[in-house]
Design a protein around this motif. Structure first.
Motif, PDB file in Angstrom:
ATOM      1  N   LEU A 205     -49.697  18.435   5.041  1.00 54.39           N
ATOM      2  CA  LEU A 205     -50.315  19.735   4.898  1.00 54.39           C
ATOM      3  C   LEU A 205     -51.817  19.586   5.376  1.00 54.39           C
ATOM      4  O   LEU A 205     -52.358  20.514   6.113  1.00 54.39           O
ATOM      5  N   CYS A 206     -52.476  18.571   4.923  1.00 55.66           N
ATOM      6  CA  CYS A 206     -53.755  18.365   5.045  1.00 55.66           C
ATOM      7  C   CYS A 206     -53.995  17.670   6.518  1.00 55.66           C
ATOM      8  O   CYS A 206     -55.013  18.221   7.407  1.00 55.66           O
ATOM      9  N   VAL A 207     -53.131  16.905   7.121  1.00 57.89           N
ATOM     10  CA  VAL A 207     -53.165  16.589   8.412  1.00 57.89           C
ATOM     11  C   VAL A 207     -52.688  17.654   9.599  1.00 57.89           C
ATOM     12  O   VAL A 207     -53.605  17.966  10.723  1.00 57.89           O
ATOM     13  N   LEU A 208     -51.955  18.642   9.210  1.00 54.78           N
ATOM     14  CA  LEU A 208     -51.523  19.950  10.021  1.00 54.78           C
ATOM     15  C   LEU A 208     -52.414  21.160  10.001  1.00 54.78           C
ATOM     16  O   LEU A 208     -52.354  21.799  10.629  1.00 54.78           O
ATOM     17  N   SER A 209     -53.454  21.045   8.777  1.00 50.78           N
ATOM     18  CA  SER A 209     -54.145  22.089   8.534  1.00 50.78           C
ATOM     19  C   SER A 209     -55.128  22.529   9.688  1.00 50.78           C
ATOM     20  O   SER A 209     -55.432  23.658   9.837  1.00 50.78           O
ATOM     21  N   PRO A 210     -55.498  21.815  10.451  1.00 53.29           N
ATOM     22  CA  PRO A 210     -56.458  22.269  11.667  1.00 53.29           C
ATOM     23  C   PRO A 210     -55.634  22.890  12.933  1.00 53.29           C
ATOM     24  O   PRO A 210     -56.288  23.399  13.874  1.00 53.29           O
ATOM     25  N   VAL A 211     -54.273  22.590  12.786  1.00 55.52           N
ATOM     26  CA  VAL A 211     -53.371  23.227  13.987  1.00 55.52           C
ATOM     27  C   VAL A 211     -53.717  24.567  14.357  1.00 55.52           C
ATOM     28  O   VAL A 211     -53.912  24.911  15.549  1.00 55.52           O
ATOM     29  N   PRO A 212     -53.579  25.518  13.312  1.00 61.35           N
ATOM     30  CA  PRO A 212     -53.902  26.830  13.674  1.00 61.35           C
ATOM     31  C   PRO A 212     -55.280  27.198  14.157  1.00 61.35           C
ATOM     32  O   PRO A 212     -55.426  27.982  15.157  1.00 61.35           O
ATOM     33  N   LEU A 213     -56.294  26.421  13.721  1.00 60.57           N
ATOM     34  CA  LEU A 213     -57.586  26.574  14.496  1.00 60.57           C
ATOM     35  C   LEU A 213     -57.704  26.196  15.764  1.00 60.57           C
ATOM     36  O   LEU A 213     -58.513  26.760  16.610  1.00 60.57           O
ATOM     37  N   TYR A 224     -59.419  35.946  15.976  1.00 59.34           N
ATOM     38  CA  TYR A 224     -58.193  34.957  15.857  1.00 59.34           C
ATOM     39  C   TYR A 224     -58.777  33.865  15.236  1.00 59.34           C
ATOM     40  O   TYR A 224     -58.219  32.944  14.244  1.00 59.34           O
ATOM     41  N   VAL A 225     -59.918  33.154  15.711  1.00 59.86           N
ATOM     42  CA  VAL A 225     -60.573  31.845  15.351  1.00 59.86           C
ATOM     43  C   VAL A 225     -60.867  32.156  13.794  1.00 59.86           C
ATOM     44  O   VAL A 225     -60.594  31.120  13.091  1.00 59.86           O
ATOM     45  N   ILE A 226     -61.451  33.068  13.459  1.00 60.14           N
ATOM     46  CA  ILE A 226     -61.697  33.376  12.020  1.00 60.14           C
ATOM     47  C   ILE A 226     -60.476  33.367  11.174  1.00 60.14           C
ATOM     48  O   ILE A 226     -60.629  32.590  10.038  1.00 60.14           O
ATOM     49  N   CYS A 227     -59.692  34.082  11.615  1.00 62.55           N
ATOM     50  CA  CYS A 227     -58.344  34.112  10.845  1.00 62.55           C
ATOM     51  C   CYS A 227     -57.794  32.655  10.775  1.00 62.55           C
ATOM     52  O   CYS A 227     -57.033  32.355   9.519  1.00 62.55           O
ATOM     53  N   ALA A 228     -57.914  31.906  11.936  1.00 61.39           N
ATOM     54  CA  ALA A 228     -56.993  30.683  11.849  1.00 61.39           C
ATOM     55  C   ALA A 228     -57.860  29.717  11.017  1.00 61.39           C
ATOM     56  O   ALA A 228     -57.409  28.890  10.307  1.00 61.39           O
ATOM     57  N   LEU A 229     -59.301  29.743  11.057  1.00 64.74           N
ATOM     58  CA  LEU A 229     -60.235  29.001  10.048  1.00 64.74           C
ATOM     59  C   LEU A 229     -59.758  29.164   8.565  1.00 64.74           C
ATOM     60  O   LEU A 229     -59.794  28.286   7.928  1.00 64.74           O
ATOM     61  N   THR A 230     -59.583  30.628   8.272  1.00 62.35           N
ATOM     62  CA  THR A 230     -58.962  30.581   6.803  1.00 62.35           C
ATOM     63  C   THR A 230     -57.704  30.253   6.524  1.00 62.35           C
ATOM     64  O   THR A 230     -57.580  29.463   5.562  1.00 62.35           O
ATOM     65  N   LEU A 231     -56.791  30.127   7.209  1.00 62.02           N
ATOM     66  CA  LEU A 231     -55.447  29.686   7.278  1.00 62.02           C
ATOM     67  C   LEU A 231     -55.630  28.047   7.191  1.00 62.02           C
ATOM     68  O   LEU A 231     -54.985  27.270   6.307  1.00 62.02           O
ATOM     69  N   THR A 232     -56.478  27.401   7.872  1.00 65.21           N
ATOM     70  CA  THR A 232     -56.737  26.080   7.855  1.00 65.21           C
ATOM     71  C   THR A 232     -57.324  25.466   6.465  1.00 65.21           C
ATOM     72  O   THR A 232     -56.721  24.784   5.803  1.00 65.21           O
ATOM     73  N   ILE A 233     -58.207  26.469   5.756  1.00 65.13           N
ATOM     74  CA  ILE A 233     -58.603  26.335   4.680  1.00 65.13           C
ATOM     75  C   ILE A 233     -57.586  26.390   3.476  1.00 65.13           C
ATOM     76  O   ILE A 233     -57.532  25.537   2.676  1.00 65.13           O
ATOM     77  N   VAL A 234     -56.698  27.474   3.780  1.00 63.82           N
ATOM     78  CA  VAL A 234     -55.437  27.720   2.727  1.00 63.82           C
ATOM     79  C   VAL A 234     -54.659  26.529   2.715  1.00 63.82           C
ATOM     80  O   VAL A 234     -54.251  25.879   1.707  1.00 63.82           O
ATOM     81  N   LEU A 235     -54.341  25.894   3.876  1.00 62.37           N
ATOM     82  CA  LEU A 235     -53.390  24.817   4.042  1.00 62.37           C
ATOM     83  C   LEU A 235     -53.786  23.682   3.441  1.00 62.37           C
ATOM     84  O   LEU A 235     -53.180  22.984   2.768  1.00 62.37           O
ATOM     85  N   ALA A 236     -55.143  23.266   3.820  1.00 61.87           N
ATOM     86  CA  ALA A 236     -55.775  22.159   3.213  1.00 61.87           C
ATOM     87  C   ALA A 236     -55.886  22.312   1.638  1.00 61.87           C
ATOM     88  O   ALA A 236     -55.526  21.120   0.936  1.00 61.87           O
ATOM     89  N   GLY A 237     -56.246  23.363   1.016  1.00 58.38           N
ATOM     90  CA  GLY A 237     -56.320  23.659  -0.296  1.00 58.38           C
ATOM     91  C   GLY A 237     -54.779  23.289  -0.768  1.00 58.38           C
ATOM     92  O   GLY A 237     -54.777  22.805  -1.962  1.00 58.38           O
ATOM     93  N   ILE A 238     -53.884  23.897  -0.365  1.00 61.47           N
ATOM     94  CA  ILE A 238     -52.215  23.588  -0.930  1.00 61.47           C
ATOM     95  C   ILE A 238     -52.097  22.123  -0.886  1.00 61.47           C
ATOM     96  O   ILE A 238     -51.483  21.578  -1.654  1.00 61.47           O
ATOM     97  N   GLY A 239     -52.584  21.479   0.335  1.00 67.17           N
ATOM     98  CA  GLY A 239     -52.413  20.079   0.224  1.00 67.17           C
ATOM     99  C   GLY A 239     -52.964  19.327  -0.861  1.00 67.17           C
ATOM    100  O   GLY A 239     -52.475  18.362  -1.304  1.00 67.17           O
TER     101      GLY A 239
END
Length: 326
Positions: A205-213, A224-239
């Motif tokens: 999850l941490c390695v893949l978290s920047p993919v949406p961005l 889209y970039v802002i939404c992807a940034l929030t998704l990146t933070i969420v994925l990193a947080g879950i990791g």
């Protein structure tokens, strides 16, 4: 060593096979095999017979941490030394159960800290495309941020209070009662697959978290970039959440077994002080940079970087301590 390891060692010192020992003890070879593989323990009569046969005390056979028979001089010193606090099987089970519950609280609190700027980022970005004033977006975003941070602090504090009955495990020398070590080892073996699974999930999850961005950056659309940034933070947080769930439970078992960073060699006040100061400084740096720059969407990267640097710092500290103790 535990009973099974001591019995195997004593038998080999005598040069006997399992069949030889079984014959001397008037039991089957399968019984001896079960004793040595920790599948069962002999009854009291057999323990006394083994004690006489190998010329050792029953304490030596039954007490997990006792490695060798003490000499008369050592016995006198042991009598003079203060008794170590003993951890019973019920205490060990209660402690491990408590740490499992604490792992969920700590993981959730950390996740709340990581997710705290998400609302601020989304509202600030939305204010550029929708009829929302920047002041309103910033005010609501900061309100949610402080509420999430307050909830995280509450969870951390409550977890600290709940851990108070077990602080002696961190601050005082202790020993396990007979059979407790085997109990913890069994639980550790049962948890090993979950520990590996959670760490693998956290890494992925941490390695893949920047993919949406990265994908959103190709669109060139700011929203889209802002939404992807929030998704990146969420994925990193879950990791990070998976790392904490695995790490807290695993470290509680290592603490009881005095393994890894809790071994007698590793456990020293200097390293504990370094660890505490390091994470306090990391938190101060994160909050300071985030508040002054206002760039909460990027400053979260401080945490994974700090984690990597912490591992390196602890490795160097371990090497330094081990060299000093040689």
């Amino acid at each position: 060593m535990i009973f099974s390891e001591k019995l195997t060692e004593l038998r080999k010192k005598k040069g006997w096979s399992q069949e030889d020992l079984a014959e001397k003890m008037n039991v089957s070879r399968q019984a001896v095999s079960k004793w040595e593989s920790a599948q069962s323990l002999p009854d009291l009569e057999k323990i006394l017979a083994l004690s006489t046969l190998f010329e050792v005390t029953t304490d030596y056979l039954l007490k997990d941490e006792l490695e060798a028979e003490p000499s008369p001089q050592e016995e006198g010193m042991q009598e003079a030394a203060p008794a170590l606090r003993r951890v019973s099987s019920s205490q060990a089970r209660a402690y491990l159960e408590h740490r499992r519950a604490a792992a969920k609280q700590i993981a959730l609190a950390t996740l709340l800290c990581i997710l705290s700027p998400v609302t601020l980022i989304l509202l600030s970005g939305a204010s550029e495309f929708y009829p929302i004033s920047e002041n309103l977006a910033g005010g609501l975003g900061m309100l949610v941020l402080f509420l999430l941070m307050a909830a995280a602090v509450f969870l951390f504090t409550r977890c600290g209070f709940q851990n108070s009955p077990y602080t002696f495990l961190e601050k005082e020398p202790f020993e396990l009662e007979p059979g407790v070590r085997q109990l913890v080892l069994t639980q550790q073996d049962e948890y090993r697959n979950t520990y590996m699974k959670y760490n693998l999930l956290g890494c992925c999850l941490c390695v893949l978290s920047p993919v949406p961005l990265v994908l959103a950056s190709f669109t060139g659309h700011a929203l889209y970039v802002i939404c992807a940034l929030t998704l990146t933070i969420v994925l990193a947080g879950i990791g990070v959440l998976f790392f904490i769930l695995a790490g807290v439970c695993w470290s509680s078992m290592q603490r009881l077994l005095k393994e890894g960073e809790f071994s007698d060699m590793e456990k020293n006040p200097v390293m504990e002080t370094i660890s505490g100061v390091y994470w306090l400084l990391t938190t101060a740096i994160y909050l300071g940079i985030s508040f002054f720059s206002g760039d909460w969407g990027r400053t979260w990267i401080i945490w994974p970087v700090a984690g990597v640097l912490y591992a390196a710092l602890m490795t160097l500290s371990t090497l330094f301590v081990s060299k000093k103790q040689q």
